[in-house]
Design a protein around this motif. Structure first.
Motif, short mmCIF file in Angstrom:
data_model
loop_
_atom_site.label_atom_id
_atom_site.label_comp_id
_atom_site.label_asym_id
_atom_site.label_seq_id
_atom_site.Cartn_x
_atom_site.Cartn_y
_atom_site.Cartn_z
N UNK A 84 -16.60 42.54 -45.58
CA UNK A 84 -15.40 42.12 -44.83
C UNK A 84 -14.93 43.34 -44.04
N UNK A 85 -14.91 43.19 -42.73
CA UNK A 85 -14.56 44.31 -41.85
C UNK A 85 -13.10 44.20 -41.41
N UNK A 86 -12.45 45.33 -41.32
CA UNK A 86 -11.08 45.35 -40.82
C UNK A 86 -10.99 46.06 -39.47
N UNK A 87 -12.13 46.35 -38.96
CA UNK A 87 -12.22 46.94 -37.61
C UNK A 87 -13.64 46.66 -37.13
N UNK A 88 -13.77 46.17 -35.93
CA UNK A 88 -15.09 45.80 -35.41
C UNK A 88 -15.48 46.76 -34.29
N UNK A 89 -16.47 47.58 -34.59
CA UNK A 89 -16.97 48.52 -33.58
C UNK A 89 -17.69 47.74 -32.49
N UNK A 90 -17.67 48.30 -31.29
CA UNK A 90 -18.26 47.59 -30.15
C UNK A 90 -19.74 47.29 -30.38
N UNK A 91 -20.47 48.26 -30.94
CA UNK A 91 -21.91 48.02 -31.13
C UNK A 91 -22.17 46.91 -32.15
N UNK A 92 -21.28 46.78 -33.10
CA UNK A 92 -21.37 45.70 -34.09
C UNK A 92 -21.20 44.34 -33.39
N UNK A 93 -20.18 44.27 -32.55
CA UNK A 93 -19.91 43.03 -31.82
C UNK A 93 -21.08 42.68 -30.88
N UNK A 94 -21.58 43.72 -30.24
CA UNK A 94 -22.72 43.51 -29.32
C UNK A 94 -23.93 42.98 -30.08
N UNK A 95 -24.11 43.47 -31.30
CA UNK A 95 -25.21 43.01 -32.16
C UNK A 95 -25.07 41.53 -32.49
N UNK A 96 -23.85 41.10 -32.73
CA UNK A 96 -23.61 39.69 -33.06
C UNK A 96 -23.93 38.82 -31.83
N UNK A 97 -23.51 39.29 -30.66
CA UNK A 97 -23.81 38.53 -29.43
C UNK A 97 -25.33 38.42 -29.23
N UNK A 98 -26.03 39.51 -29.48
CA UNK A 98 -27.50 39.49 -29.33
C UNK A 98 -28.12 38.51 -30.31
#
Lengths: 301, 160
Positions: free
Chosen positions: B30-44
């Motif tokens: 459970x994340x309380x902060x989402x780093x940009x690369x993490x979000x980009x990974x989810x989009x990919x």
């Protein structure tokens, strides 16, 4: 700017003056340079140093009793503040949201230059990473530049640690059966009245908090919607509120029979997986949002 | 003996039925902060091709992508909250409110600028309370469905 003396310094540190009377004779001559040592730095000189580091800053005079200036600037995703206390002391800070004291203490135990601090008692609680440079002891321009660069490095390390601490493994549920939701409500000291919805598996939990009445709709464990009801507002006022807020939705209801009213709503989609703490946070933050909306409507009347 | 077996079978069934009422949980991050690369990974992972840009500061990241003719913008505000929106032509406040009455996850807002009026369909995810990868995926996918429904809704309203 006070320049107290001139020393011969090399890139690796101070070079004893007697050993470097004629740097040209030394094979390390190219590493040796005459550098001015300041025991006080003027605001103009500091501005020049910041500009030289490609730092765009906003300068303001300090409002505190101490004379000096505050330079606000951004480095990457971080917002920094540089306090110039009368030219004899520099303090660089960057704020974070409030963090546990043991976490801050753990950071401080392993650090030489920066320290992490929790600020309490003001309007908001927050943490900050800060570092101080004693200019009065004597510094060169390079010392100031190094001080800022090193702080930036420490800031990145601190931020990484904060991110890591914010992630933890929790029990995650793909849907919330009514019994589990009720357990979370009870744990959060919410005394509710439960009724069945029109559709099988839908339930409505009515409860009060701080004189506000809430209805929590449970759509078969896959979706939660919470709402609070208020007196009606004009459509443009409702829209204006939605333009300024996140995570909630203000809606005007004008039933064919009965009086018009406004609701403030928020949803939590549980199908992606939710934990108890996520549901508890959803409930708690909606209470804060309700207070905000109430204040907004009060100002309109 | 048959009676005992029957009793155990009933007890087992009762246990299974009871368990069915419980949510099957598993340990997840459970994340309380989402780093940009993490979000980009989810989009990919979702096979979404995006274009990345930054806002006023580097901590505000925009990820723009298209689905059909619809242009989506996913905002990441310092990892603390995610915001997704689609811009449509201006409509009436009544229509905006009508949508907000019927929707569950998104909201419509009317934005009146100096030159033109636009309607935004948007949704936000507060990461500070904790989010899972599944929640983020669902947030994006559900909004895509909502955006398609909103376009239809606006079309129908115009026909009337």
């Amino acid at each position: 700017m006070v320049c107290c003396c001139v020393l011969l310094l090399c890139a690796n540190g101070l070079v004893p003056a007697q050993d470097a009377k004629d740097p040209k004779d030394s094979k390390d001559a190219r590493d040796v340079a005459e550098l001015k040592v300041h025991t006080s730095i003027s605001a103009e000189h500091l501005e020049g140093l910041l500009k030289g580091m490609d730092i765009d800053f906003k300068k303001t005079a300090l409002k505190s009793k101490r004379e000096g200036h505050y330079f606000a600037f951004a480095r990457g995703k971080f917002k920094l503040g540089l306090y110039d206390h009368g030219g004899t002391e520099l303090m660089v800070v960057s704020d974070f949201k409030a963090l546990p004291l043991d976490f801050l203490n753990q950071w401080n135990r392993g650090r030489k230059q920066s320290r992490a601090v929790l600020h309490q008692g003001g309007k908001r609680e927050f943490a900050s990473l800060e570092s101080v440079l004693d200019v009065a002891a004597g510094v060169t321009d390079d010392t100031v530049r190094h001080f800022l660069r090193r702080f930036e490095d420490e800031l990145k390390q601190f931020d990484k640690l904060v991110h890591r601490s914010e992630t933890r493994e929790e029990e995650v549920y793909p849907s919330l059966p009514p019994e589990h939701l009720e357990k979370i409500l009870k744990l959060n000291k919410v005394a509710f009245k439960k009724t069945a919805g029109r559709k099988a598996g839908n339930f409505i939990y009515a409860f009060s908090r701080d004189s506000y009445k809430f209805r929590l709709y449970d759509f078969q464990g896959s979706d939660l919607m919470i709402e609070a009801t208020f007196s009606p507002a004009k459509l443009d006022q409702v829209n204006r509120y939605n333009l300024t807020r996140k995570f909630v939705r203000a809606v005007l209801h004008q039933p064919a029979s009965g009086n018009a009213f406004t609701t403030l709503e928020a949803n939590l989609d549980c199908t992606g997986g939710v934990s108890d703490s996520i549901v508890a946070y959803f409930l708690q933050t909606f209470l804060d949002e309700t207070r905000q909306f109430d204040r907004y409507l009060s100002k309109l009347n | 003996m048959k009676g005992i077996i029957h009793c155990w079978a009933l007890a087992g069934m009762a246990f299974l039925l009871g368990a069915a009422g419980q949510a099957a949980a598993d340990k997840q991050k459970v994340y309380r902060n989402i780093a940009s690369d993490h979000l980009e990974g989810i989009l990919k992972d979702l096979d979404i091709s995006f274009k990345k840009s930054t806002g006023k500061t580097d901590s505000i990241v925009y990820l723009d992508f298209e689905k059909g003719k619809t242009r989506f913008r996913l905002h990441n505000y310092n990892g603390n909250d995610l915001w997704i929106d689609v811009v449509y032509p201006g409509t009436s406040l009544e229509q905006v409110n009508r949508w907000n009455r019927k929707t569950l996850s998104s909201r419509a807002v009317l934005f009146t600028g100096d030159k033109q009026t636009s309607t935004y369909l948007e949704c936000q995810l507060d990461c500070q309370g904790g989010v899972t990868d599944g929640m983020i995926r669902r947030f994006i996918q559900r909004f895509e469905i909502d955006a398609a429904a909103f376009a239809k809704f606006l079309g129908k309203q115009e026909d009337k």
